[in-house]
Design a protein around this motif. Structure first.
Motif, PDB file in Angstrom:
ATOM      1  N   SER A 180       0.843  -1.199   0.000  1.00  0.00           N
ATOM      2  CA  SER A 180       0.000   0.000   0.000  1.00  0.00           C
ATOM      3  C   SER A 180       0.873   1.242   0.000  1.00  0.00           C
ATOM      4  CB  SER A 180      -0.928  -0.001   1.221  1.00  0.00           C
ATOM      5  OG  SER A 180      -0.164  -0.031   2.419  1.00  0.00           O
ATOM      6  N   PRO A 181       0.345   2.375  -0.480  1.00  0.00           N
ATOM      7  CA  PRO A 181       1.141   3.614  -0.497  1.00  0.00           C
ATOM      8  C   PRO A 181       1.457   4.091   0.914  1.00  0.00           C
ATOM      9  CG  PRO A 181      -0.779   3.784  -1.935  1.00  0.00           C
ATOM     10  CD  PRO A 181      -0.971   2.557  -1.105  1.00  0.00           C
ATOM     11  N   MET A 182       2.542   4.854   1.019  1.00  0.00           N
ATOM     12  CA  MET A 182       2.960   5.447   2.283  1.00  0.00           C
ATOM     13  C   MET A 182       3.067   6.961   2.124  1.00  0.00           C
ATOM     14  SD  MET A 182       6.021   3.131   3.835  1.00  0.00           S
ATOM     15  CE  MET A 182       5.767   1.495   4.475  1.00  0.00           C
ATOM     16  N   PHE A 183       2.661   7.673   3.150  1.00  0.00           N
ATOM     17  CA  PHE A 183       2.916   9.107   3.212  1.00  0.00           C
ATOM     18  C   PHE A 183       4.160   9.314   4.068  1.00  0.00           C
ATOM     19  CE2 PHE A 183       2.519  13.093   5.599  1.00  0.00           C
ATOM     20  CZ  PHE A 183       2.509  13.991   4.544  1.00  0.00           C
ATOM     21  N   MET A 184       5.243   9.786   3.436  1.00  0.00           N
ATOM     22  CA  MET A 184       6.500   9.958   4.157  1.00  0.00           C
ATOM     23  C   MET A 184       6.458  11.275   4.929  1.00  0.00           C
ATOM     24  SD  MET A 184       7.744   7.150   3.231  1.00  0.00           S
ATOM     25  CE  MET A 184       9.342   7.254   4.034  1.00  0.00           C
ATOM     26  N   GLU A 185       6.185  11.154   6.220  1.00  0.00           N
ATOM     27  CA  GLU A 185       6.036  12.350   7.060  1.00  0.00           C
ATOM     28  C   GLU A 185       7.387  12.985   7.389  1.00  0.00           C
ATOM     29  OE1 GLU A 185       4.678  12.761  11.567  1.00  0.00           O
ATOM     30  OE2 GLU A 185       2.970  12.395  10.238  1.00  0.00           O
ATOM     31  N   LYS A 186       8.385  12.157   7.660  1.00  0.00           N
ATOM     32  CA  LYS A 186       9.698  12.703   8.018  1.00  0.00           C
ATOM     33  C   LYS A 186      10.784  11.670   7.743  1.00  0.00           C
ATOM     34  CE  LYS A 186      11.282  12.842  12.269  1.00  0.00           C
ATOM     35  NZ  LYS A 186      11.581  13.154  13.688  1.00  0.00           N
ATOM     36  N   VAL A 187      11.857  12.131   7.106  1.00  0.00           N
ATOM     37  CA  VAL A 187      13.069  11.329   6.961  1.00  0.00           C
ATOM     38  C   VAL A 187      14.229  12.248   7.317  1.00  0.00           C
ATOM     39  CG1 VAL A 187      14.531   9.964   5.443  1.00  0.00           C
ATOM     40  CG2 VAL A 187      12.055   9.925   5.121  1.00  0.00           C
ATOM     41  N   SER A 188      14.792  12.053   8.481  1.00  0.00           N
ATOM     42  CA  SER A 188      15.850  12.948   8.958  1.00  0.00           C
ATOM     43  C   SER A 188      17.052  12.140   9.422  1.00  0.00           C
ATOM     44  CB  SER A 188      15.342  13.828  10.101  1.00  0.00           C
ATOM     45  OG  SER A 188      14.950  13.036  11.211  1.00  0.00           O
ATOM     46  N   LEU A 189      18.185  12.807   9.468  1.00  0.00           N
ATOM     47  CA  LEU A 189      19.430  12.190   9.927  1.00  0.00           C
ATOM     48  C   LEU A 189      19.833  12.830  11.250  1.00  0.00           C
ATOM     49  CD1 LEU A 189      21.893  10.340   9.445  1.00  0.00           C
ATOM     50  CD2 LEU A 189      22.958  12.229   8.214  1.00  0.00           C
ATOM     51  N   GLU A 190      19.964  12.006  12.268  1.00  0.00           N
ATOM     52  CA  GLU A 190      20.435  12.478  13.572  1.00  0.00           C
ATOM     53  C   GLU A 190      21.938  12.224  13.640  1.00  0.00           C
ATOM     54  OE1 GLU A 190      18.208  10.512  16.583  1.00  0.00           O
ATOM     55  OE2 GLU A 190      16.273  11.326  15.926  1.00  0.00           O
ATOM     56  N   PRO A 191      22.764  13.290  13.509  1.00  0.00           N
ATOM     57  CA  PRO A 191      24.212  13.085  13.411  1.00  0.00           C
ATOM     58  C   PRO A 191      24.834  12.731  14.752  1.00  0.00           C
ATOM     59  CG  PRO A 191      23.722  15.422  13.455  1.00  0.00           C
ATOM     60  CD  PRO A 191      22.395  14.720  13.452  1.00  0.00           C
ATOM     61  N   SER A 192      26.046  12.201  14.690  1.00  0.00           N
ATOM     62  CA  SER A 192      26.813  11.943  15.908  1.00  0.00           C
ATOM     63  C   SER A 192      27.288  13.281  16.481  1.00  0.00           C
ATOM     64  CB  SER A 192      28.003  11.032  15.615  1.00  0.00           C
ATOM     65  OG  SER A 192      28.883  11.659  14.690  1.00  0.00           O
ATOM     66  N   ILE A 193      27.861  13.252  17.671  1.00  0.00           N
ATOM     67  CA  ILE A 193      28.187  14.485  18.393  1.00  0.00           C
ATOM     68  C   ILE A 193      29.261  15.309  17.698  1.00  0.00           C
ATOM     69  CG2 ILE A 193      27.504  13.519  20.607  1.00  0.00           C
ATOM     70  CD1 ILE A 193      30.466  13.055  21.202  1.00  0.00           C
ATOM     71  N   MET A 194      29.996  14.742  16.757  1.00  0.00           N
ATOM     72  CA  MET A 194      31.084  15.464  16.114  1.00  0.00           C
ATOM     73  C   MET A 194      30.664  16.185  14.836  1.00  0.00           C
ATOM     74  SD  MET A 194      34.413  13.052  16.566  1.00  0.00           S
ATOM     75  CE  MET A 194      35.029  12.580  18.187  1.00  0.00           C
ATOM     76  N   TYR A 195      29.413  15.985  14.396  1.00  0.00           N
ATOM     77  CA  TYR A 195      28.999  16.521  13.101  1.00  0.00           C
ATOM     78  C   TYR A 195      27.740  17.369  13.220  1.00  0.00           C
ATOM     79  CZ  TYR A 195      32.289  13.486  10.613  1.00  0.00           C
ATOM     80  OH  TYR A 195      33.426  12.884  10.141  1.00  0.00           O
ATOM     81  N   ASN A 196      27.633  18.344  12.319  1.00  0.00           N
ATOM     82  CA  ASN A 196      26.386  19.033  12.026  1.00  0.00           C
ATOM     83  C   ASN A 196      25.884  18.528  10.683  1.00  0.00           C
ATOM     84  OD1 ASN A 196      26.328  20.740  14.346  1.00  0.00           O
ATOM     85  ND2 ASN A 196      27.852  22.070  13.373  1.00  0.00           N
ATOM     86  N   VAL A 197      24.565  18.494  10.501  1.00  0.00           N
ATOM     87  CA  VAL A 197      24.009  17.937   9.276  1.00  0.00           C
ATOM     88  C   VAL A 197      23.174  18.979   8.554  1.00  0.00           C
ATOM     89  CG1 VAL A 197      21.937  17.031  10.426  1.00  0.00           C
ATOM     90  CG2 VAL A 197      22.737  15.981   8.296  1.00  0.00           C
ATOM     91  N   ALA A 198      23.228  18.939   7.231  1.00  0.00           N
ATOM     92  CA  ALA A 198      22.396  19.783   6.379  1.00  0.00           C
ATOM     93  C   ALA A 198      21.673  18.878   5.392  1.00  0.00           C
ATOM     94  CB  ALA A 198      23.248  20.809   5.638  1.00  0.00           C
TER      95      ALA A 198
END
Length: 396
Positions: A198-216
């Motif tokens: 069945s179809p999916m509504f993708m509400e959120k796909v995010s990356l939680e980085p480790s403590i040494m990185y910032n993510v964009a």
């Protein structure tokens, strides 16, 4: 699938039902042209059908809801809900009723009962109801074990159990690729495929980085001053469709200058995926910590911090290089040796001392070059040689 031991006569009856959202009723339209033999008969029957949409009878989708007809599929990350009812089918008053619900997985046994306290008594034709919820975090076989114990009027203690077996399926297939940039940036490509029916509504796909990185996140573009997703206005993922997400991780300022630390970092972070299906059922998955192959820089790393895109022929231009001592122990005494090519020539003194470079420290160096050939020049056409006792390394 229900698997139960041999039946025995009990005063109480146990019923277990899965709680799921209803589905939209679908009908099969049967129609024909007016010149055909049935004429307008089929069309009139569809107009009279209360399950069809007025004015759109030939569409399969109706306005009514249908209750679930079977157990259905359960997917990893969804919430499993079940209704448990214990009914007194006898004409006796039953005492000390205790209802317990456990979920057995391949690795653990979980108690899902809202209360572990016994009910003092249950009169004839009365029941005890309970609703249990559990966020499914493992795939494979699950067994819901419902146990009921009670005491009859004669003081006899009774006990029985029922087992309900079901499979938990994987809803998504997640594949990741890492790309290590020369500037210590790490690019992550995540491919997410819907492997349900069945179809999916993708509400959120995010990356939680480790403590040494910032993510964009690199999954949107700016149009007319507004941030618009690259996937269009509809965030639905059809069955077996795949969507690619891209992220850029940059070392935090406090770690960026510590080349030895960043060099050995393999843990990047984890993906957090939230979706909705059917009539809003929510699911959530978090991957384990994603790991990359640490880039091999050797003891000395050379990177270009600034270089012009275009230069004039036979006119000096400037570049800025960054030399990093990736060793955690050795102090380097560097010497710069300039090597000309057929198209690129250095302007400066070759063989000069650059001084000492301590472990995990960096040195920025401004250099001047001159091009004698027109056209696109590949950066590897020129090279540096840095000397220190016992070692020779080249940077391109």
């Amino acid at each position: 699938m229900e698997v139960n031991p041999p039946k025995q006569e009990h005063l109480l009856a146990l019923k277990v039902m899965r709680l799921t959202k209803p589905t939209l009723f679908t009908n099969i339209p049967v129609t024909c042209e007016e010149k055909d033999l049935p004429g307008d008969l089929f069309n009139q029957l569809m107009r009279d059908d209360p399950s069809t949409v007025n004015g759109a009878e030939i569409l399969m989708l109706g306005e009514m809801l249908t209750l679930p007809q079977n157990f259905g599929n359960i997917f990893l990350g969804e919430t499993f809900s079940s209704y448990i009812s214990v009914h007194n089918d006898s004409n006796q008053v039953v005492k000390d009723i205790l209802v317990k619900a456990d979920l057995q997985t391949s690795s653990q046994r979980l108690n899902l009962s809202a209360s572990n306290a016994a009910v003092a008594e249950l009169k004839p034709d009365c029941c005890i109801d309970d609703v249990i919820h559990h966020e499914v975090k493992e795939i494979g076989t699950h067994i819901l074990v419902c146990a009921v114990s009670y005491t009859t009027q004669g003081g006899e203690k009774m006990y029985f159990r029922k087992f309900f077996k079901f499979q938990v399926l994987k809803p998504l297939d997640v594949k990741t690729k890492f790309y290590n940039a020369e500037t210590d940036e790490v690019f992550l490509e995540a491919q997410i495929q819907n492997i349900t029916t069945s179809p999916m509504f993708m509400e959120k796909v995010s990356l939680e980085p480790s403590i040494m990185y910032n993510v964009a996140e690199l999954n949107s573009v700016s149009q007319a001053g507004e941030c618009v997703t690259t996937f269009g206005s509809r965030a639905y993922l059809q069955p077996m469709d795949t969507r690619q997400y891209l992220y850029c991780l940059k070392p935090k300022k406090e770690f960026a200058e510590k080349a030895g630390i960043i060099k050995g970092v393999t843990v990047i972070g984890k993906l957090d995926i939230v979706w909705k299906t059917n009539l809003g059922e929510r699911g959530r998955l978090q991957t384990s910590q994603l790991q990359r192959m640490a880039p091999g820089y050797g003891d000395v790393r050379l990177s270009l911090e600034a270089i012009p895109d275009t230069v004039n022929l036979e006119e000096p231009f400037h570049i800025t290089c960054k030399i990093t001592n990736c060793s955690s122990e050795r102090t380097m005494d560097l010497v710069l040796e300039m090597c000309n090519t057929n198209s690129i020539h250095w302007c400066g003194i070759s063989g000069r001392q650059l001084g000492k470079l301590h472990p995990s420290s960096s040195l920025c160096l401004a250099l001047t070059l001159l091009s004698s050939v027109q056209g696109l020049q590949v950066r590897s056409l020129f090279s540096f040689s840095f000397w220190y006792p016992g070692m020779l390394t080249h940077g391109h």
